[in-house]
Write a protein that holds these residues in place. Structure first.
Motif, mmCIF file in Angstrom:
data_model
loop_
_atom_site.group_PDB
_atom_site.id
_atom_site.type_symbol
_atom_site.label_atom_id
_atom_site.label_comp_id
_atom_site.label_asym_id
_atom_site.label_seq_id
_atom_site.Cartn_x
_atom_site.Cartn_y
_atom_site.Cartn_z
ATOM 1 N N THR A 185 0.858 -1.192 0.000
ATOM 2 C CA THR A 185 0.000 0.000 0.000
ATOM 3 C C THR A 185 0.887 1.233 0.000
ATOM 4 O O THR A 185 1.868 1.301 0.739
ATOM 5 C CB THR A 185 -0.920 0.015 1.249
ATOM 6 O OG1 THR A 185 -1.740 -1.149 1.222
ATOM 7 C CG2 THR A 185 -1.784 1.265 1.298
ATOM 8 N N THR A 186 0.566 2.209 -0.841
ATOM 9 C CA THR A 186 1.339 3.450 -0.920
ATOM 10 C C THR A 186 0.657 4.517 -0.082
ATOM 11 O O THR A 186 -0.561 4.674 -0.126
ATOM 12 C CB THR A 186 1.458 3.934 -2.380
ATOM 13 O OG1 THR A 186 2.144 2.923 -3.129
ATOM 14 C CG2 THR A 186 2.215 5.236 -2.483
ATOM 15 N N VAL B 148 5.944 3.372 0.845
ATOM 16 C CA VAL B 148 5.248 2.103 0.628
ATOM 17 C C VAL B 148 5.304 1.277 1.906
ATOM 18 O O VAL B 148 6.370 1.120 2.510
ATOM 19 C CB VAL B 148 5.879 1.322 -0.556
ATOM 20 C CG1 VAL B 148 5.195 -0.024 -0.737
ATOM 21 C CG2 VAL B 148 5.782 2.150 -1.834
ATOM 22 N N ILE B 149 4.140 0.744 2.305
ATOM 23 C CA ILE B 149 4.064 -0.136 3.480
ATOM 24 C C ILE B 149 4.899 -1.384 3.175
ATOM 25 O O ILE B 149 4.623 -2.091 2.205
ATOM 26 C CB ILE B 149 2.601 -0.543 3.764
ATOM 27 C CG1 ILE B 149 1.728 0.678 4.036
ATOM 28 C CG2 ILE B 149 2.528 -1.586 4.873
ATOM 29 C CD1 ILE B 149 1.839 1.270 5.398
ATOM 30 N N PRO B 150 5.943 -1.662 3.988
ATOM 31 C CA PRO B 150 6.826 -2.794 3.670
ATOM 32 C C PRO B 150 6.264 -4.168 4.023
ATOM 33 O O PRO B 150 6.686 -5.168 3.459
ATOM 34 C CB PRO B 150 8.091 -2.495 4.478
ATOM 35 C CG PRO B 150 7.652 -1.599 5.575
ATOM 36 C CD PRO B 150 6.445 -0.855 5.082
ATOM 37 N N HIS C 59 -0.271 -3.147 11.465
ATOM 38 C CA HIS C 59 -0.869 -1.885 11.912
ATOM 39 C C HIS C 59 0.214 -0.806 11.825
ATOM 40 O O HIS C 59 1.256 -0.933 12.442
ATOM 41 C CB HIS C 59 -1.366 -2.036 13.351
ATOM 42 C CG HIS C 59 -2.234 -0.904 13.799
ATOM 43 N ND1 HIS C 59 -3.355 -1.095 14.541
ATOM 44 C CD2 HIS C 59 -2.146 0.435 13.596
ATOM 45 C CE1 HIS C 59 -3.921 0.073 14.786
ATOM 46 N NE2 HIS C 59 -3.202 1.013 14.230
ATOM 47 N N TRP C 60 -0.058 0.267 11.083
ATOM 48 C CA TRP C 60 0.936 1.289 10.801
ATOM 49 C C TRP C 60 0.495 2.672 11.274
ATOM 50 O O TRP C 60 -0.692 2.969 11.339
ATOM 51 C CB TRP C 60 1.248 1.328 9.297
ATOM 52 C CG TRP C 60 1.981 0.099 8.889
ATOM 53 C CD1 TRP C 60 1.434 -1.091 8.505
ATOM 54 C CD2 TRP C 60 3.388 -0.084 8.883
ATOM 55 N NE1 TRP C 60 2.430 -2.010 8.256
ATOM 56 C CE2 TRP C 60 3.634 -1.417 8.480
ATOM 57 C CE3 TRP C 60 4.466 0.734 9.169
ATOM 58 C CZ2 TRP C 60 4.927 -1.935 8.367
ATOM 59 C CZ3 TRP C 60 5.748 0.221 9.053
ATOM 60 C CH2 TRP C 60 5.966 -1.101 8.653
ATOM 61 N N ILE D 152 -3.171 4.659 -1.102
ATOM 62 C CA ILE D 152 -3.346 4.104 -2.443
ATOM 63 C C ILE D 152 -3.195 2.600 -2.293
ATOM 64 O O ILE D 152 -2.140 2.110 -1.892
ATOM 65 C CB ILE D 152 -2.313 4.685 -3.423
ATOM 66 C CG1 ILE D 152 -2.444 6.214 -3.456
ATOM 67 C CG2 ILE D 152 -2.483 4.076 -4.804
ATOM 68 C CD1 ILE D 152 -1.287 6.929 -4.117
ATOM 69 N N ALA D 153 -4.271 1.867 -2.579
ATOM 70 C CA ALA D 153 -4.299 0.415 -2.349
ATOM 71 C C ALA D 153 -3.140 -0.294 -3.030
ATOM 72 O O ALA D 153 -2.690 0.099 -4.111
ATOM 73 C CB ALA D 153 -5.623 -0.157 -2.838
ATOM 74 N N ALA D 154 -2.692 -1.350 -2.382
ATOM 75 C CA ALA D 154 -1.611 -2.172 -2.930
ATOM 76 C C ALA D 154 -2.096 -2.870 -4.195
ATOM 77 O O ALA D 154 -3.257 -3.250 -4.294
ATOM 78 C CB ALA D 154 -1.194 -3.216 -1.904
#
Length: 104
Positions: A20-21, A64-66, A70-71, A91-93
């Motif tokens: 996810t961006t 970008v979520i690596p 939970h972030w 922005i959805a992965a």
């Protein structure tokens, strides 16, 4: 929890999928830090913490979520003149990101 001695804006991104961006728009140069829930707790307790990101000299900045989990996103003024106005868009992965590393 003791807060850091500088101003910051906190965005709880909730559970997110790897890939996810995160698009962050800023009104000035600030630090943008993407971190796990554990690291966010360490941040609020003024302990050493790990994050993705750093000084954002341009806007928007994309991170970008690596990994799944939970972030939290922090925009902070540490080392800068003031706290920037900020906004965050997820922005959805892409569909193929599902095969990426799963959170443990």
């Amino acid at each position: 929890m003791a807060a850091p001695n500088f101003r910051f804006t906190h965005y709880d991104l909730k559970p997110q999928r790897a890939g996810t961006t995160i698009e962050v728009t800023l009104s000035a140069v600030n630090n943008v830090r993407l971190m796990t829930a554990t690291n966010f707790q360490r941040f609020t307790e003024r302990l050493d913490f790990k994050y993705v990101g750093g000084v954002a000299k341009r806007s928007p900045i994309r991170l970008v979520i690596p990994e799944n989990g939970h972030w939290h996103l922090i925009v902070d003024m540490e080392g800068h003149n003031g706290l920037a106005e900020s906004s965050v868009k997820l922005i959805a992965a892409p569909a193929n990101a599902l095969s990426q590393k799963q959170a443990s």
